[in-house]
Design a protein around this motif. Sequence first.
Motif, PDB file in Angstrom:
ATOM      1  N   VAL A  43      74.212  10.885  66.823  1.00  0.00           N
ATOM      2  CA  VAL A  43      72.946  10.229  66.487  1.00  0.00           C
ATOM      3  C   VAL A  43      72.878   8.864  67.165  1.00  0.00           C
ATOM      4  CG1 VAL A  43      72.813  11.374  64.235  1.00  0.00           C
ATOM      5  CG2 VAL A  43      73.910   9.139  64.412  1.00  0.00           C
ATOM      6  N   PRO A  44      71.671   8.330  67.379  1.00  0.00           N
ATOM      7  CA  PRO A  44      71.558   6.964  67.911  1.00  0.00           C
ATOM      8  C   PRO A  44      72.038   5.959  66.871  1.00  0.00           C
ATOM      9  CG  PRO A  44      69.393   7.820  67.318  1.00  0.00           C
ATOM     10  CD  PRO A  44      70.351   8.971  67.206  1.00  0.00           C
ATOM     11  N   SER A  45      72.756   4.956  67.329  1.00  0.00           N
ATOM     12  CA  SER A  45      73.342   3.978  66.403  1.00  0.00           C
ATOM     13  C   SER A  45      72.287   3.308  65.531  1.00  0.00           C
ATOM     14  CB  SER A  45      74.117   2.916  67.190  1.00  0.00           C
ATOM     15  OG  SER A  45      73.251   2.222  68.081  1.00  0.00           O
ATOM     16  N   CYS A  46      71.089   3.065  66.094  1.00  0.00           N
ATOM     17  CA  CYS A  46      70.047   2.361  65.347  1.00  0.00           C
ATOM     18  C   CYS A  46      69.569   3.148  64.131  1.00  0.00           C
ATOM     19  CB  CYS A  46      68.865   2.033  66.257  1.00  0.00           C
ATOM     20  SG  CYS A  46      68.219   3.457  67.176  1.00  0.00           S
ATOM     21  N   SER A  47      69.840   4.458  64.108  1.00  0.00           N
ATOM     22  CA  SER A  47      69.369   5.288  62.998  1.00  0.00           C
ATOM     23  C   SER A  47      70.325   5.310  61.807  1.00  0.00           C
ATOM     24  CB  SER A  47      69.128   6.722  63.484  1.00  0.00           C
ATOM     25  OG  SER A  47      70.356   7.340  63.843  1.00  0.00           O
ATOM     26  N   ASP A  65      69.833   0.297  77.015  1.00  0.00           N
ATOM     27  CA  ASP A  65      70.680   1.423  76.642  1.00  0.00           C
ATOM     28  C   ASP A  65      70.728   1.557  75.127  1.00  0.00           C
ATOM     29  OD1 ASP A  65      71.511   2.438  79.140  1.00  0.00           O
ATOM     30  OD2 ASP A  65      72.954   0.802  79.358  1.00  0.00           O
ATOM     31  N   VAL A  66      70.652   2.773  74.665  1.00  0.00           N
ATOM     32  CA  VAL A  66      70.726   3.063  73.234  1.00  0.00           C
ATOM     33  C   VAL A  66      72.057   3.759  72.967  1.00  0.00           C
ATOM     34  CG1 VAL A  66      69.670   4.283  71.296  1.00  0.00           C
ATOM     35  CG2 VAL A  66      68.224   3.336  73.124  1.00  0.00           C
ATOM     36  N   PRO A  67      73.002   3.107  72.258  1.00  0.00           N
ATOM     37  CA  PRO A  67      74.290   3.746  71.962  1.00  0.00           C
ATOM     38  C   PRO A  67      74.116   4.934  71.016  1.00  0.00           C
ATOM     39  CG  PRO A  67      74.376   1.359  71.614  1.00  0.00           C
ATOM     40  CD  PRO A  67      72.940   1.721  71.758  1.00  0.00           C
ATOM     41  N   PHE A  68      74.913   5.969  71.229  1.00  0.00           N
ATOM     42  CA  PHE A  68      74.952   7.126  70.333  1.00  0.00           C
ATOM     43  C   PHE A  68      76.348   7.229  69.739  1.00  0.00           C
ATOM     44  CE2 PHE A  68      70.935   8.092  71.966  1.00  0.00           C
ATOM     45  CZ  PHE A  68      70.395   9.188  71.321  1.00  0.00           C
ATOM     46  N   TRP A  69      76.399   7.539  68.433  1.00  0.00           N
ATOM     47  CA  TRP A  69      77.673   7.609  67.724  1.00  0.00           C
ATOM     48  C   TRP A  69      77.839   8.989  67.064  1.00  0.00           C
ATOM     49  CZ3 TRP A  69      76.803   2.440  64.593  1.00  0.00           C
ATOM     50  CH2 TRP A  69      76.948   1.350  65.473  1.00  0.00           C
ATOM     51  N   PHE A  70      79.095   9.408  66.948  1.00  0.00           N
ATOM     52  CA  PHE A  70      79.424  10.576  66.133  1.00  0.00           C
ATOM     53  C   PHE A  70      79.609  10.088  64.696  1.00  0.00           C
ATOM     54  CE2 PHE A  70      80.845  11.980  70.331  1.00  0.00           C
ATOM     55  CZ  PHE A  70      80.255  13.238  70.389  1.00  0.00           C
ATOM     56  N   TYR A 108      60.579  10.249  69.448  1.00  0.00           N
ATOM     57  CA  TYR A 108      60.950   9.923  68.059  1.00  0.00           C
ATOM     58  C   TYR A 108      61.748   8.628  67.921  1.00  0.00           C
ATOM     59  CZ  TYR A 108      62.672  10.549  63.310  1.00  0.00           C
ATOM     60  OH  TYR A 108      62.967  10.355  61.978  1.00  0.00           O
ATOM     61  N   ILE A 109      62.772   8.455  68.728  1.00  0.00           N
ATOM     62  CA  ILE A 109      63.667   7.301  68.544  1.00  0.00           C
ATOM     63  C   ILE A 109      62.947   5.975  68.780  1.00  0.00           C
ATOM     64  CG2 ILE A 109      65.758   6.172  69.402  1.00  0.00           C
ATOM     65  CD1 ILE A 109      66.907   8.984  69.856  1.00  0.00           C
ATOM     66  N   PRO A 110      62.243   5.791  69.903  1.00  0.00           N
ATOM     67  CA  PRO A 110      61.515   4.522  70.056  1.00  0.00           C
ATOM     68  C   PRO A 110      60.434   4.331  69.004  1.00  0.00           C
ATOM     69  CG  PRO A 110      61.028   6.015  71.888  1.00  0.00           C
ATOM     70  CD  PRO A 110      62.186   6.596  71.148  1.00  0.00           C
ATOM     71  N   THR A 111      59.775   5.426  68.584  1.00  0.00           N
ATOM     72  CA  THR A 111      58.713   5.296  67.584  1.00  0.00           C
ATOM     73  C   THR A 111      59.256   4.799  66.257  1.00  0.00           C
ATOM     74  OG1 THR A 111      57.347   7.030  68.574  1.00  0.00           O
ATOM     75  CG2 THR A 111      56.978   6.563  66.251  1.00  0.00           C
ATOM     76  N   ASN A 112      60.399   5.314  65.846  1.00  0.00           N
ATOM     77  CA  ASN A 112      60.897   5.029  64.503  1.00  0.00           C
ATOM     78  C   ASN A 112      61.893   3.875  64.423  1.00  0.00           C
ATOM     79  OD1 ASN A 112      60.011   7.299  62.412  1.00  0.00           O
ATOM     80  ND2 ASN A 112      60.219   8.243  64.426  1.00  0.00           N
ATOM     81  N   TYR A 113      62.595   3.567  65.515  1.00  0.00           N
ATOM     82  CA  TYR A 113      63.678   2.594  65.402  1.00  0.00           C
ATOM     83  C   TYR A 113      63.580   1.410  66.362  1.00  0.00           C
ATOM     84  CZ  TYR A 113      65.769   6.382  62.739  1.00  0.00           C
ATOM     85  OH  TYR A 113      65.997   7.358  61.806  1.00  0.00           O
TER      86      TYR A 113
END
Length: 295
Positions: free
Chosen positions: A240-244, A162-167, A98-103
């Motif tokens: 969630v991934p920061s890019c989202s 690397d894909v950062p994830f944030w709260f 999902y993440i690479p497909t959408n962001y």
Amino acid sequence: MNLHTLRIFTNVAKLGSITEAANLLHISQPAVTAQIRKLERETGVKLITGKGRGIQLTSEGEFLYEQGQRLFHLEEQIDEKFKVFLERKKTVQIAASYIPTNYILPPVIGGYKLENPNVDIYMSLGNVQSVERRVLAYEADFGFVVQSNTGHEDLQFEKILDVPFWFVVHPAHPLANKDVSIYKLSEHDFIYRERGSSTLDLLEAIFYSHNCPLPKFGMQMQGLLESIKVVEAGYGMALVPSCSVKDLLVQGRLARVFVEQANINQSLFICTRKTDEGEHRFIRYLKENLMELES
């Protein structure tokens, strides 16, 4: 191993019937049975047993059937790719989670298509397991997955970035824009992802590594976008991934919670078959444009 005999066995295994396989292949039932017995003598193991009017595969038969499927699917792929080559037209088959497909991939795919207008690009969305399965079955040239742990004996995984994830929380949440310890998060309602989600695996790994209780269960949502919408509506917290969420943060519709001593990332991997040789032009293009992806 005789491929003609293997093809007959694969059809018998697929249809679960010697009679149906004989009809499909336009040969007699005794001829099919003889070929199966020949294959069993060649391999030295029992491949099928009788089951009513049909057949049942032994464990050895199931393994050989799986390998045969992959082999003959590859044969189909070779035929198709050769036809495409003769027509001087190329295709790129991509499988991604999902993440690479959408962001992550859309701007790269768009840029590649602009530079290579004669290339047809097909992209399928799935979870990590289905991406691996499509690459193994030669239904995709390569795959893209985001997770913390990868591995399959017939695949190789190359880390790309690397894909950062944030709260994140609603701006009215008591932890909005605050620096807190990870232990503080355990006191608040959390939006959990479904079991099997790499984001859920990451969340659990973060808290277990700090010997900290998991956050309070608020609800479970199947899907990243759905989880974000619940938080945006004012309830709970999510990882969630920061890019989202970058745009939502800029717009003030969400806020971050900054966790002390927790720099959280997952990695984007390219998944390819170990038997493949050379590097695909799309992969080279992606690597050359990594700076834009990371910005």
